[in-house]
Design a protein around this motif. Structure first.
Motif, PDB file in Angstrom:
ATOM      1  N   ARG A   1      29.179  -6.375  59.967  1.00  0.00           N
ATOM      2  CA  ARG A   1      30.219  -6.681  58.983  1.00  0.00           C
ATOM      3  C   ARG A   1      30.541  -8.173  58.913  1.00  0.00           C
ATOM      4  NH1 ARG A   1      30.540  -1.481  60.005  1.00  0.00           N
ATOM      5  NH2 ARG A   1      31.532  -0.052  58.561  1.00  0.00           N
ATOM      6  N   LEU A   2      30.302  -8.886  60.011  1.00  0.00           N
ATOM      7  CA  LEU A   2      30.549 -10.331  59.997  1.00  0.00           C
ATOM      8  C   LEU A   2      29.425 -11.116  59.334  1.00  0.00           C
ATOM      9  CD1 LEU A   2      32.037 -11.064  63.533  1.00  0.00           C
ATOM     10  CD2 LEU A   2      33.220 -11.162  61.340  1.00  0.00           C
ATOM     11  N   LYS A   3      28.245 -10.496  59.261  1.00  0.00           N
ATOM     12  CA  LYS A   3      27.093 -11.192  58.698  1.00  0.00           C
ATOM     13  C   LYS A   3      27.432 -11.607  57.263  1.00  0.00           C
ATOM     14  CE  LYS A   3      23.372  -9.072  59.595  1.00  0.00           C
ATOM     15  NZ  LYS A   3      22.240  -8.160  59.541  1.00  0.00           N
TER      16      LYS A   3
ATOM     17  N   ASP B   1      26.620 -30.649  52.933  1.00  0.00           N
ATOM     18  CA  ASP B   1      27.080 -29.279  52.711  1.00  0.00           C
ATOM     19  C   ASP B   1      26.090 -28.284  53.299  1.00  0.00           C
ATOM     20  OD1 ASP B   1      29.261 -30.274  51.431  1.00  0.00           O
ATOM     21  OD2 ASP B   1      28.485 -29.948  49.407  1.00  0.00           O
ATOM     22  N   ASN B   2      24.799 -28.512  53.077  1.00  0.00           N
ATOM     23  CA  ASN B   2      23.773 -27.617  53.607  1.00  0.00           C
ATOM     24  C   ASN B   2      23.762 -27.631  55.130  1.00  0.00           C
ATOM     25  OD1 ASN B   2      22.918 -26.820  51.094  1.00  0.00           O
ATOM     26  ND2 ASN B   2      21.311 -28.356  50.969  1.00  0.00           N
ATOM     27  N   THR B   3      23.896 -28.807  55.713  1.00  0.00           N
ATOM     28  CA  THR B   3      23.876 -28.928  57.163  1.00  0.00           C
ATOM     29  C   THR B   3      25.033 -28.151  57.777  1.00  0.00           C
ATOM     30  OG1 THR B   3      22.924 -31.125  56.915  1.00  0.00           O
ATOM     31  CG2 THR B   3      23.831 -30.577  59.070  1.00  0.00           C
ATOM     32  N   CYS B   4      26.194 -28.244  57.152  1.00  0.00           N
ATOM     33  CA  CYS B   4      27.365 -27.526  57.653  1.00  0.00           C
ATOM     34  C   CYS B   4      27.125 -26.018  57.646  1.00  0.00           C
ATOM     35  CB  CYS B   4      28.562 -27.836  56.765  1.00  0.00           C
ATOM     36  SG  CYS B   4      29.936 -28.501  57.682  1.00  0.00           S
ATOM     37  N   ALA B   5      26.594 -25.509  56.559  1.00  0.00           N
ATOM     38  CA  ALA B   5      26.349 -24.074  56.438  1.00  0.00           C
ATOM     39  C   ALA B   5      25.326 -23.616  57.469  1.00  0.00           C
ATOM     40  CB  ALA B   5      25.864 -23.737  55.031  1.00  0.00           C
ATOM     41  N   LEU B   6      24.285 -24.415  57.678  1.00  0.00           N
ATOM     42  CA  LEU B   6      23.258 -24.040  58.640  1.00  0.00           C
ATOM     43  C   LEU B   6      23.806 -24.048  60.066  1.00  0.00           C
ATOM     44  CD1 LEU B   6      20.159 -25.918  57.219  1.00  0.00           C
ATOM     45  CD2 LEU B   6      20.555 -23.456  57.219  1.00  0.00           C
ATOM     46  N   THR B   7      24.663 -25.008  60.372  1.00  0.00           N
ATOM     47  CA  THR B   7      25.249 -25.077  61.703  1.00  0.00           C
ATOM     48  C   THR B   7      26.110 -23.854  61.967  1.00  0.00           C
ATOM     49  OG1 THR B   7      25.267 -27.477  61.555  1.00  0.00           O
ATOM     50  CG2 THR B   7      26.667 -26.484  63.249  1.00  0.00           C
ATOM     51  N   TRP B   8      26.908 -23.441  60.999  1.00  0.00           N
ATOM     52  CA  TRP B   8      27.763 -22.268  61.182  1.00  0.00           C
ATOM     53  C   TRP B   8      26.921 -21.029  61.416  1.00  0.00           C
ATOM     54  CZ3 TRP B   8      28.432 -17.564  58.827  1.00  0.00           C
ATOM     55  CH2 TRP B   8      29.548 -16.853  59.218  1.00  0.00           C
ATOM     56  N   ASN B   9      25.877 -20.833  60.624  1.00  0.00           N
ATOM     57  CA  ASN B   9      25.026 -19.656  60.786  1.00  0.00           C
ATOM     58  C   ASN B   9      24.340 -19.667  62.141  1.00  0.00           C
ATOM     59  OD1 ASN B   9      25.671 -18.532  58.342  1.00  0.00           O
ATOM     60  ND2 ASN B   9      23.965 -19.470  57.252  1.00  0.00           N
TER      61      ASN B   9
ATOM     62  N   ILE C   1      26.081 -16.898  69.261  1.00  0.00           N
ATOM     63  CA  ILE C   1      27.111 -16.047  69.855  1.00  0.00           C
ATOM     64  C   ILE C   1      26.593 -14.619  69.982  1.00  0.00           C
ATOM     65  CG2 ILE C   1      29.370 -14.969  69.449  1.00  0.00           C
ATOM     66  CD1 ILE C   1      30.213 -17.682  68.198  1.00  0.00           C
ATOM     67  N   GLN C   2      25.984 -14.120  68.914  1.00  0.00           N
ATOM     68  CA  GLN C   2      25.445 -12.758  68.921  1.00  0.00           C
ATOM     69  C   GLN C   2      24.374 -12.615  70.007  1.00  0.00           C
ATOM     70  OE1 GLN C   2      24.041 -11.799  65.014  1.00  0.00           O
ATOM     71  NE2 GLN C   2      26.038 -12.099  64.068  1.00  0.00           N
TER      72      GLN C   2
END
Length: 195
Positions: A86-88, A102-110, A116-117
């Motif tokens: 559900r978090l995916k 912007d792309n770098t930020c999104a990739l870092t979060w993913n 963590i998983q």
């Protein structure tokens, strides 16, 4: 069912024989704990409740196929899997981004979420491996962590190569059973063990 406290294993065996009272006992025994675990990660009461109900519905529907030896460990894996599902984040449509930041930020979060998983799955895996009998655990460790061949393990421990193979097979079967409901393949588990 009398008012005598029964172990999870006894209750699960009764559930496998279609005993609804035993199922209700397990439900009441674990619902709150699972709900709190889901709520801690999801921060949404309704979704957390749905997750727990989905797990118990699946348990009831698959009661004849599932062989669960460690009920609380199995439920822990189920709740983690359901929460991460559900978090995916939903797949966003592909679009051109003029700003690389912007792309770098999104990739870092993913990547952080994946780490963590992976870490939590690795912890669960280590806990499951630690439940193996002492000799089986030792042989599995030599095989998967120290990367010794079956022949090398047999020589080191002074046992037959066949005994080594049997112990590794037993360990893998234990892992398959423990992680069956989480949809995790033994290949992924083996990969995580080697990290």
């Amino acid at each position: 069912m009398p008012n005598v406290l029964k172990s999870d294993l006894e209750l699960w065996l009764a559930v496998r024989n279609d005993n609804e009272l035993a199922f209700n006992e397990l439900f009441h025994r674990y619902w709150s704990r699972l709900y709190k675990a889901a709520q801690y990660k999801l921060r949404d009461k309704e979704t957390s409740s749905e997750v727990v109900h989905d797990i118990f519905l699946s348990l009831w529907q698959r009661r004849h196929q599932l062989e669960i030896n460690n009920f609380s460990g199995y439920l822990l894996m189920c709740i983690r899997y359901q929460v991460y599902t559900r978090l995916k984040p939903a797949k966003a449509p592909v679009s051109y981004q003029a700003q690389m930041e912007d792309n770098t930020c999104a990739l870092t979060w993913n990547k952080g979420e994946i780490n963590i998983q992976e870490h939590e799955l690795h912890e669960s895996l280590q806990e499951c491996v630690s439940q193996l009998p002492k000799r089986c655990h030792e042989i599995f460790h030599l095989s998967r962590i120290e990367h010794l061949s079956n022949q090398e393990i047999a020589e080191r421990l002074g046992i037959s190569k066949k005994s080594v193979e049997n112990q590794i097979t037993m360990a893998l079967k234990h892992l398959r059973t423990a992680f069956e409901g989480a949809g995790i393949s033994i290949i992924l588990l083996d990969f995580l063990l080697r990290k």
